[in-house]
Every structure is written in structure tokens, then in C-alpha cells.
Design an enzyme around this catalytic site. Structure first.
Site, PDB file in Angstrom:
ATOM      1  CB  SER A 145      -0.847  -0.012   1.279  1.00 58.26           C
ATOM      2  OG  SER A 145      -1.464   1.255   1.503  1.00 58.26           O
ATOM      3  CE1 TYR A 158      -4.428  -2.039   5.090  1.00 58.64           C
ATOM      4  CE2 TYR A 158      -3.295   0.031   4.651  1.00 58.64           C
ATOM      5  CZ  TYR A 158      -3.980  -1.079   4.190  1.00 58.64           C
ATOM      6  OH  TYR A 158      -4.206  -1.244   2.841  1.00 58.64           O
TER       7      TYR A 158
HETATM    8  P1  NAD Z   1     -11.230  -6.657   0.002  1.00 59.64           P
HETATM    9  O1  NAD Z   1     -11.811  -6.488   1.370  1.00 59.64           O
HETATM   10  O2  NAD Z   1     -12.122  -6.520  -1.193  1.00 59.64           O
HETATM   11  O3  NAD Z   1     -10.528  -8.092  -0.104  1.00 59.64           O
HETATM   12  C1  NAD Z   1      -9.780  -8.644   0.951  1.00 59.64           C
HETATM   13  C2  NAD Z   1      -9.617 -10.133   0.711  1.00 59.64           C
HETATM   14  O4  NAD Z   1      -8.895 -10.683   1.824  1.00 59.64           O
HETATM   15  C3  NAD Z   1     -10.956 -10.888   0.624  1.00 59.64           C
HETATM   16  O5  NAD Z   1     -10.873 -11.912  -0.353  1.00 59.64           O
HETATM   17  C4  NAD Z   1     -11.069 -11.515   2.012  1.00 59.64           C
HETATM   18  O6  NAD Z   1     -11.865 -12.711   2.034  1.00 59.64           O
HETATM   19  C5  NAD Z   1      -9.600 -11.823   2.300  1.00 59.64           C
HETATM   20  N1  NAD Z   1      -9.378 -12.050   3.720  1.00 59.64           N
HETATM   21  C6  NAD Z   1      -9.653 -11.219   4.758  1.00 59.64           C
HETATM   22  N2  NAD Z   1      -9.367 -11.838   5.920  1.00 59.64           N
HETATM   23  C7  NAD Z   1      -8.896 -13.080   5.605  1.00 59.64           C
HETATM   24  C8  NAD Z   1      -8.444 -14.200   6.371  1.00 59.64           C
HETATM   25  N3  NAD Z   1      -8.418 -14.173   7.704  1.00 59.64           N
HETATM   26  N4  NAD Z   1      -8.043 -15.307   5.701  1.00 59.64           N
HETATM   27  C9  NAD Z   1      -8.085 -15.358   4.343  1.00 59.64           C
HETATM   28  N5  NAD Z   1      -8.495 -14.332   3.580  1.00 59.64           N
HETATM   29  C10 NAD Z   1      -8.895 -13.208   4.203  1.00 59.64           C
HETATM   30  O7  NAD Z   1      -9.997  -5.651  -0.046  1.00 59.64           O
HETATM   31  P2  NAD Z   1      -9.114  -5.040  -1.241  1.00 59.64           P
HETATM   32  O8  NAD Z   1      -9.343  -3.593  -1.260  1.00 59.64           O
HETATM   33  O9  NAD Z   1      -9.274  -5.826  -2.482  1.00 59.64           O
HETATM   34  O10 NAD Z   1      -7.646  -5.253  -0.629  1.00 59.64           O
HETATM   35  C11 NAD Z   1      -6.714  -6.188  -1.135  1.00 59.64           C
HETATM   36  C12 NAD Z   1      -5.310  -5.768  -0.704  1.00 59.64           C
HETATM   37  O11 NAD Z   1      -5.000  -4.487  -1.276  1.00 59.64           O
HETATM   38  C13 NAD Z   1      -5.123  -5.606   0.815  1.00 59.64           C
HETATM   39  O12 NAD Z   1      -3.874  -6.112   1.199  1.00 59.64           O
HETATM   40  C14 NAD Z   1      -5.184  -4.105   1.014  1.00 59.64           C
HETATM   41  O13 NAD Z   1      -4.477  -3.699   2.164  1.00 59.64           O
HETATM   42  C15 NAD Z   1      -4.517  -3.636  -0.261  1.00 59.64           C
HETATM   43  N6  NAD Z   1      -4.805  -2.241  -0.607  1.00 59.64           N
HETATM   44  C16 NAD Z   1      -6.094  -1.841  -0.879  1.00 59.64           C
HETATM   45  C17 NAD Z   1      -6.336  -0.503  -1.192  1.00 59.64           C
HETATM   46  C18 NAD Z   1      -7.724   0.019  -1.516  1.00 59.64           C
HETATM   47  O14 NAD Z   1      -7.864   1.241  -1.653  1.00 59.64           O
HETATM   48  N7  NAD Z   1      -8.731  -0.823  -1.699  1.00 59.64           N
HETATM   49  C19 NAD Z   1      -5.267   0.402  -1.206  1.00 59.64           C
HETATM   50  C20 NAD Z   1      -3.983  -0.036  -0.919  1.00 59.64           C
HETATM   51  C21 NAD Z   1      -3.766  -1.369  -0.624  1.00 59.64           C
END
Ligand code: NAD
Length: 272
Positions: A145, A158
Site C-alpha cells: 500500500s 495497517y
Molecule cells: P477486500 O476487502 O475486497 O478483499 C480482501 C480479501 O482478503 C478478501 O478476499 C477476504 O476474504 C480476504 N481475507 C480477509 N481476511 C482473511 C483471512 N483471515 N483469511 C483469508 N483471507 C482473508 O480488499 P481489497 O481492497 O481488495 O484489498 C486487497 C489488498 O489491497 C489488501 O492487502 C489491502 O491492504 C490492499 N490495498 C487496498 C487498497 C484500496 O484502496 N482498496 C489500497 C492499498 C492497498
């Protein structure tokens, strides 16, 4: 027709039942890979994710249901994937967020965020990378991130987890830098550092900004503008598919010398 440059390769994307992970799994599938998906969800959500990856063109796809808070479940998942098809591409994407001031952060949230966002990548990498090195090709892409590069208030676990995965990736990149050859593709480890991406993870923060506007007529779009204007100069969110495109490029043979790097996709956030 898509370039099937990952035909004969196998990829695991953690947290791929929704959001960025699902888009990455679909992108790798379109390039011809066998896909192991992982993540939480109802049976219907998991079936929908499997169908999406199949429709994208996966050579084969299965769901491996480890809860990533539990190292024993991660070990069992990695052994089951290895028995199914040894891993060439590992994308550590699963992540959770909880935004409150440090002194109000529940200890359980700290433990869960560190376990899912950071420790799970340590376990999957220590289990997958020796096999990649033996076969001469491997790609680890860790979805960090902007919060692996700069901090924000109210995100202590985080930010700690994301700085941690940037450091972990650099160590692994160095340890495996000389494995494989230019022709085989080598072993690389990199991080992608997104700013705001349009997924469910950030909806609570959009809603909080919308409420803070104090205008009962404020829309979700008003909340998005308020959120982005704090940090992301482009004022545009990325799509999950935009992140997937960078993962795909990193998997190509010609990216064999791109390792130990962290790539912001953040509309200028970390340029400030
Ligand atoms: P999301 O909530 O749509 O997806 C998260 C995924 O992680 C889901 O498939 C969920 O089932 C899985 N997950 C959560 N807890 C779990 C567990 N205990 N065991 C197994 N799986 C688990 O989120 P996203 O926005 O797609 O985020 C994906 C990645 O991108 C993350 O690492 C997040 O920190 C990073 N990220 C997201 C953003 C954003 O703006 N959305 C920005 C920077 C980084």
C-alpha cells in the site's frame, strides 16, 4: 486473444474472493495460468469467484480455504497446492483494515491485521520460494500500500504491517536474486503500493468522510472526493484491474531483473 504467456504456470492469489485479489486472479487466468484462489466468503461468493476466474480463461481453478490468521492452516493450504500443482507465482494480497487512534486500537485488531497483512506472507513465501528456486522461475508480488511508504493517522497496525511487508520483500529479493537464469526468468520479489482503489475495503472510510461533510444531501461521490482530496492528487481511484496489470507485467520473463522494488500506483500521493 489474450497473450497466454503463463500457460503451464500455477499461481496462488490470497484474498481473491473479492476486490483487488479477484481482479489479479482473473488477469493471471487470462494469461493462461492455473489459479489457486483463497479468501473468506459464503459458498455462493466463493462459487462466484471461481466462476469469474474460469470465465477469464483459467487452465484450472480451485479454492483453498485457509484462514490466514492461522499458520497451521497456511501450511496445510501450501501443502495442498503443492500436491495439486507446484507454485510459480505467489501473490500475497489478503488484507484487512481498521482505522481508529492508536490508543483505542483493540489488541485483537492489531494481532489480526499483523497476522493477515504481514505474517501470512512470511509463511507462504518461506514455503513456496525454495521450490521456485529449484525450478528457476518464480514471482512473488506482495500487495502492500502507499501505507508501506508513508504513514497516516489512525492506521497503526495497517501501516506497521505494510512497512513490514516492504522490508520482508526486500530481504527475500536479495536472498533469491541469483536463483535461476535470464532465460528461465529468475526469482523476483516485489511490492505494489496502491493508493485508493475502488473496492469494499475502503467503503467505511468513504462513508465516514460523507458523514463528516455535515450535509444530509451529500452523496457517495461527495465522500469519495473528500477522501481523495486529502492525499491523492489525481483525484481518481484506481480500478482493481489497474493493479492486476502491474502484477501481470512483473510475471513476464523480461522482468527477471526487477526485484526488491516497491511500485506506487497512487496518483501522486507519495510524490508529495
Ligand atoms: P477486500 O476487502 O475486497 O478483499 C480482501 C480479501 O482478503 C478478501 O478476499 C477476504 O476474504 C480476504 N481475507 C480477509 N481476511 C482473511 C483471512 N483471515 N483469511 C483469508 N483471507 C482473508 O480488499 P481489497 O481492497 O481488495 O484489498 C486487497 C489488498 O489491497 C489488501 O492487502 C489491502 O491492504 C490492499 N490495498 C487496498 C487498497 C484500496 O484502496 N482498496 C489500497 C492499498 C492497498
Amino acid at each position: 486473444m489474450a497473450d497466454r504467456f503463463l500457460a503451464s504456470r500455477t499461481a496462488l492469489v490470497t484474498g481473491s474472493t473479492s476486490g483487488i485479489g479477484l481482479a489479479i486472479a482473473c488477469g493471471l487466468a487470462a494469461a493462461g495460468a492455473k489459479i489457486a484462489i483463497n479468501g473468506l466468503g459464503t459458498p455462493e461468493q466463493i462459487d462466484a469467484a471461481l466462476q469469474a476466474v474460469r470465465d477469464a480463461g483459467a487452465a484450472d481453478v480451485r479454492h483453498f480455504g485457509a484462514d490466514l490468521r492461522d499458520p497451521e492452516q497456511i501450511e496445510a493450504m501450501m501443502a495442498a497446492i503443492d500436491a495439486w500443482s507446484p507454485l510459480d507465482v505467489l501473490v500475497n494480497n489478503a488484507g484487512i483494515q481498521h482505522a481508529v487512534p492508536l490508543a483505542e486500537m483493540p489488541t485483537q485488531k492489531w494481532n489480526d491485521i499483523l497476522a493477515i497483512n504481514l505474517s501470512s506472507a512470511f509463511h507462504s513465501m518461506r514455503l513456496a520460494m525454495p521450490g521456485m528456486a529449484a525450478r528457476g522461475y518464480g514471482r512473488v508480488v506482495n500487495i502492500a500500500s502507499v501505507h508501506g511508504l508513508v504513514a497516516s493517522v489512525n492506521k497503526a497496525p495497517y501501516v506497521a504491517s505494510k512497512f513490514g511487508i516492504v522490508g520482508l520483500s526486500k530481504v527475500a529479493a536479495l536472498e533469491y536474486a541469483a536463483a535461476g537464469t535470464r532465460d528461465s526468468g529468475g526469482i523476483t520479489v516485489n511490492c505494489i503500493c496502491p493508493g485508493w482503489v475502488e473496492t469494499a475495503l475502503i467503503e467505511p472510510q468513504i462513508e465516514a468522510r460523507r458523514n463528516a461533510l455535515g450535509n444530509p444531501d451529500a452523496t457517495r461521490d461527495d465522500g469519495v472526493r473528500a477522501l481523495l482530496s486529502e492525499k491523492q492528487p489525481s483525484l481518481r481511484m484506481s480500478l482493481p484491474e489497474d493493479i492486476a496489470s502491474m502484477v501481470l507485467w512483473l510475471c513476464r520473463r523480461e522482468a527477471h531483473n526487477v526485484t526488491g522494488a516497491s511500485f506506487p500506483i497512487d496518483g501522486g500521493w507519495t510524490a508529495q
